[in-house]
Design a protein around this motif. Structure first.
Motif, PDB file in Angstrom:
ATOM      1  N   ILE A 122      -9.793 -78.081 -29.018  1.00 16.62           N
ATOM      2  CA  ILE A 122      -9.573 -78.404 -27.614  1.00 16.62           C
ATOM      3  C   ILE A 122      -8.264 -77.765 -27.160  1.00 16.62           C
ATOM      4  CG2 ILE A 122      -9.309 -80.254 -25.923  1.00 16.62           C
ATOM      5  CD1 ILE A 122     -12.035 -80.224 -27.243  1.00 16.62           C
ATOM      6  N   PHE A 123      -8.303 -77.120 -25.983  1.00 17.89           N
ATOM      7  CA  PHE A 123      -7.078 -76.577 -25.399  1.00 17.89           C
ATOM      8  C   PHE A 123      -6.564 -77.568 -24.361  1.00 17.89           C
ATOM      9  CE2 PHE A 123      -4.710 -73.695 -22.508  1.00 17.89           C
ATOM     10  CZ  PHE A 123      -3.812 -73.193 -23.436  1.00 17.89           C
ATOM     11  N   TYR A 124      -5.370 -78.095 -24.573  1.00 17.82           N
ATOM     12  CA  TYR A 124      -4.825 -79.149 -23.721  1.00 17.82           C
ATOM     13  C   TYR A 124      -4.004 -78.584 -22.569  1.00 17.82           C
ATOM     14  CZ  TYR A 124      -6.073 -82.137 -27.680  1.00 17.82           C
ATOM     15  OH  TYR A 124      -6.752 -82.787 -28.679  1.00 17.82           O
ATOM     16  N   SER A 125      -3.714 -79.448 -21.602  1.00 22.10           N
ATOM     17  CA  SER A 125      -2.980 -79.035 -20.410  1.00 22.10           C
ATOM     18  C   SER A 125      -1.540 -78.627 -20.704  1.00 22.10           C
ATOM     19  CB  SER A 125      -2.985 -80.168 -19.375  1.00 22.10           C
ATOM     20  OG  SER A 125      -2.419 -81.352 -19.915  1.00 22.10           O
ATOM     21  N   ASP A 126      -1.013 -79.022 -21.876  1.00 28.56           N
ATOM     22  CA  ASP A 126       0.349 -78.607 -22.240  1.00 28.56           C
ATOM     23  C   ASP A 126       0.353 -77.291 -23.012  1.00 28.56           C
ATOM     24  OD1 ASP A 126      -0.732 -79.375 -24.618  1.00 28.56           O
ATOM     25  OD2 ASP A 126       0.847 -80.793 -25.167  1.00 28.56           O
ATOM     26  N   ASN A 127      -0.788 -76.563 -22.919  1.00 28.82           N
ATOM     27  CA  ASN A 127      -0.918 -75.230 -23.534  1.00 28.82           C
ATOM     28  C   ASN A 127      -0.871 -75.271 -25.064  1.00 28.82           C
ATOM     29  OD1 ASN A 127      -1.109 -73.982 -21.008  1.00 28.82           O
ATOM     30  ND2 ASN A 127       1.113 -73.760 -20.846  1.00 28.82           N
ATOM     31  N   THR A 128      -1.382 -76.330 -25.648  1.00 27.92           N
ATOM     32  CA  THR A 128      -1.477 -76.428 -27.102  1.00 27.92           C
ATOM     33  C   THR A 128      -2.941 -76.604 -27.501  1.00 27.92           C
ATOM     34  OG1 THR A 128      -1.190 -78.839 -27.084  1.00 27.92           O
ATOM     35  CG2 THR A 128       0.809 -77.470 -27.290  1.00 27.92           C
ATOM     36  N   TRP A 129      -3.224 -76.215 -28.730  1.00 32.12           N
ATOM     37  CA  TRP A 129      -4.580 -76.372 -29.273  1.00 32.12           C
ATOM     38  C   TRP A 129      -4.614 -77.576 -30.208  1.00 32.12           C
ATOM     39  CZ3 TRP A 129      -8.796 -73.706 -27.782  1.00 32.12           C
ATOM     40  CH2 TRP A 129      -8.608 -72.487 -27.111  1.00 32.12           C
ATOM     41  N   SER A 130      -5.749 -78.254 -30.222  1.00 29.68           N
ATOM     42  CA  SER A 130      -5.950 -79.344 -31.169  1.00 29.68           C
ATOM     43  C   SER A 130      -6.164 -78.779 -32.561  1.00 29.68           C
ATOM     44  CB  SER A 130      -7.174 -80.173 -30.774  1.00 29.68           C
ATOM     45  OG  SER A 130      -8.370 -79.422 -30.991  1.00 29.68           O
ATOM     46  N   THR A 131      -6.159 -79.640 -33.552  1.00 23.45           N
ATOM     47  CA  THR A 131      -6.547 -79.214 -34.888  1.00 23.45           C
ATOM     48  C   THR A 131      -8.053 -78.970 -34.909  1.00 23.45           C
ATOM     49  OG1 THR A 131      -6.847 -81.520 -35.568  1.00 23.45           O
ATOM     50  CG2 THR A 131      -4.692 -80.508 -35.977  1.00 23.45           C
ATOM     51  N   GLU A 132      -8.493 -78.209 -35.866  1.00 21.44           N
ATOM     52  CA  GLU A 132      -9.917 -77.890 -35.950  1.00 21.44           C
ATOM     53  C   GLU A 132     -10.734 -79.114 -36.309  1.00 21.44           C
ATOM     54  OE1 GLU A 132     -12.135 -75.639 -39.238  1.00 21.44           O
ATOM     55  OE2 GLU A 132     -11.695 -74.078 -37.748  1.00 21.44           O
ATOM     56  N   ALA A 133     -11.849 -79.285 -35.641  1.00 18.51           N
ATOM     57  CA  ALA A 133     -12.807 -80.348 -35.951  1.00 18.51           C
ATOM     58  C   ALA A 133     -14.188 -79.716 -36.075  1.00 18.51           C
ATOM     59  CB  ALA A 133     -12.786 -81.421 -34.877  1.00 18.51           C
ATOM     60  N   SER A 134     -15.161 -80.501 -36.517  1.00 17.38           N
ATOM     61  CA  SER A 134     -16.510 -79.980 -36.743  1.00 17.38           C
ATOM     62  C   SER A 134     -17.500 -80.518 -35.721  1.00 17.38           C
ATOM     63  CB  SER A 134     -17.004 -80.353 -38.147  1.00 17.38           C
ATOM     64  OG  SER A 134     -16.243 -79.709 -39.133  1.00 17.38           O
ATOM     65  N   CYS A 135     -18.384 -79.645 -35.293  1.00 11.37           N
ATOM     66  CA  CYS A 135     -19.522 -80.092 -34.487  1.00 11.37           C
ATOM     67  C   CYS A 135     -20.462 -80.895 -35.386  1.00 11.37           C
ATOM     68  CB  CYS A 135     -20.283 -78.898 -33.928  1.00 11.37           C
ATOM     69  SG  CYS A 135     -19.274 -77.653 -33.118  1.00 11.37           S
ATOM     70  N   LEU A 136     -21.415 -81.572 -34.774  1.00  7.16           N
ATOM     71  CA  LEU A 136     -22.406 -82.274 -35.580  1.00  7.16           C
ATOM     72  C   LEU A 136     -23.263 -81.265 -36.340  1.00  7.16           C
ATOM     73  CD1 LEU A 136     -23.683 -85.031 -33.114  1.00  7.16           C
ATOM     74  CD2 LEU A 136     -22.136 -85.303 -35.049  1.00  7.16           C
ATOM     75  N   PRO A 137     -23.609 -81.553 -37.598  1.00  7.05           N
ATOM     76  CA  PRO A 137     -24.471 -80.643 -38.354  1.00  7.05           C
ATOM     77  C   PRO A 137     -25.867 -80.613 -37.753  1.00  7.05           C
ATOM     78  CG  PRO A 137     -24.149 -82.678 -39.567  1.00  7.05           C
ATOM     79  CD  PRO A 137     -23.220 -82.739 -38.396  1.00  7.05           C
ATOM     80  N   THR A 189     -22.933 -85.540 -28.826  1.00  6.71           N
ATOM     81  CA  THR A 189     -24.171 -86.316 -28.898  1.00  6.71           C
ATOM     82  C   THR A 189     -25.005 -85.807 -30.071  1.00  6.71           C
ATOM     83  OG1 THR A 189     -25.407 -84.804 -27.483  1.00  6.71           O
ATOM     84  CG2 THR A 189     -24.190 -86.583 -26.402  1.00  6.71           C
ATOM     85  N   ASN A 190     -26.128 -86.462 -30.315  1.00 10.89           N
ATOM     86  CA  ASN A 190     -27.046 -85.982 -31.340  1.00 10.89           C
ATOM     87  C   ASN A 190     -27.553 -84.586 -30.978  1.00 10.89           C
ATOM     88  OD1 ASN A 190     -26.857 -88.331 -32.844  1.00 10.89           O
ATOM     89  ND2 ASN A 190     -28.533 -89.317 -31.746  1.00 10.89           N
ATOM     90  N   VAL A 191     -27.793 -83.787 -31.984  1.00 13.10           N
ATOM     91  CA  VAL A 191     -28.259 -82.423 -31.778  1.00 13.10           C
ATOM     92  C   VAL A 191     -29.742 -82.430 -31.414  1.00 13.10           C
ATOM     93  CG1 VAL A 191     -28.502 -80.165 -32.850  1.00 13.10           C
ATOM     94  CG2 VAL A 191     -26.549 -81.605 -33.423  1.00 13.10           C
ATOM     95  N   SER A 192     -30.104 -81.636 -30.414  1.00 13.32           N
ATOM     96  CA  SER A 192     -31.501 -81.535 -29.986  1.00 13.32           C
ATOM     97  C   SER A 192     -32.048 -80.154 -30.329  1.00 13.32           C
ATOM     98  CB  SER A 192     -31.616 -81.761 -28.472  1.00 13.32           C
ATOM     99  OG  SER A 192     -31.131 -83.030 -28.105  1.00 13.32           O
TER     100      SER A 192
END
Length: 232
Positions: free
Chosen positions: A10-25, A80-83
């Motif tokens: 996620i790119f935040y309004s303070d111009n920083t990136w979040s740590t990496e996370a995973s999408c649902l498999p 959400t759940n993957v479709s």
């Protein structure tokens, strides 16, 4: 990667990136589904982003390809759940973008895709559920290899560009006259019959941001870059 999921930040309004996370498999029981293509679409009316992915089953020789939809809630950073939108019986089209989508003015999202036959399909996401699979056009004379979809600004209309396995280039128009049915699709127009290649995306289109009655479509026609201007 090879574990049926993808990473995001996620790119935040303070111009920083979040740590990496995973999408649902996309497949919990079989992790041999590497994702080949990812495309993101952001809603302007809801805190929602849609991710469309294309993955191939590497555990089977020439295994099936699936097109999946993932919906991300930006408010609470959850998926959400993957479709499953569609499945192909082999992996012949694993690296081509035979799907695309956009948000309509009413807030609904439309995805348009091919399934290695001559038909063009679509589905709608209304913010809660996906519609069933519907046919936009039953036979365009070739297998869709690349698809570009653009929603007309300020309307519920969509123009779709298609490059087929026969190297034909078409546009198809959705005017919403009969709602989300095949009756709202038409105006199939062939722009070229000899594109440079079926293996490269030699098509692109865009509506004008200043005059939504106009759009430009550029495409490869043999060795020449050609364009069309549409005005309605």
């Amino acid at each position: 990667n090879n574990n049926a999921t993808c990473g995001y930040r996620i790119f935040y309004s303070d111009n920083t990136w979040s740590t990496e996370a995973s999408c649902l498999p996309i497949n919990l029981s079989d992790h041999q589904w590497p994702i080949k293509i990812v495309k993101l679409y952001a809603s302007s009316t809801r805190n929602e982003t849609i991710l469309i992915t294309k993955a191939v089953n590497n555990s089977v020789n020439l295994g099936p390809i699936t097109i999946h939809a993932h919906v991300f809630n930006i408010t609470n950073y959850t998926w959400t759940n993957v479709s499953v939108l569609g499945q192909l019986s082999d992996n012949q089209n694993e690296n081509v973008e035979d799907f695309d989508g956009c948000y309509l003015n009413n807030g609904d999202y439309m995805v348009v895709y091919g399934l290695r036959n001559s038909a063009v399909y679509f589905r709608i996401f209304n913010g809660n559920i996906w519609s069933g699979q519907m046919i936009a056009y039953p036979n365009i004379g070739g297998i869709p290899r690349f698809i570009d979809a653009r929603c007309r600004p300020g309307s519920n209309e969509v123009i779709v560009a298609i490059l087929t396995s026969a190297r034909d280039v078409y546009t198809l128009y959705f005017n919403n006259t009969f709602g989300y049915t095949s009756g709202s699709w038409g105006f199939l127009m062939q722009h070229a019959s000899n594109a440079a290649s079926q293996n490269f995306e030699g098509i692109d289109l865009e509506w004008s941001n200043n005059d939504s009655s106009m759009g430009v479509f550029a495409y490869s026609n043999t060795s020449t870059l050609t364009y069309s201007v549409a005005k309605t």
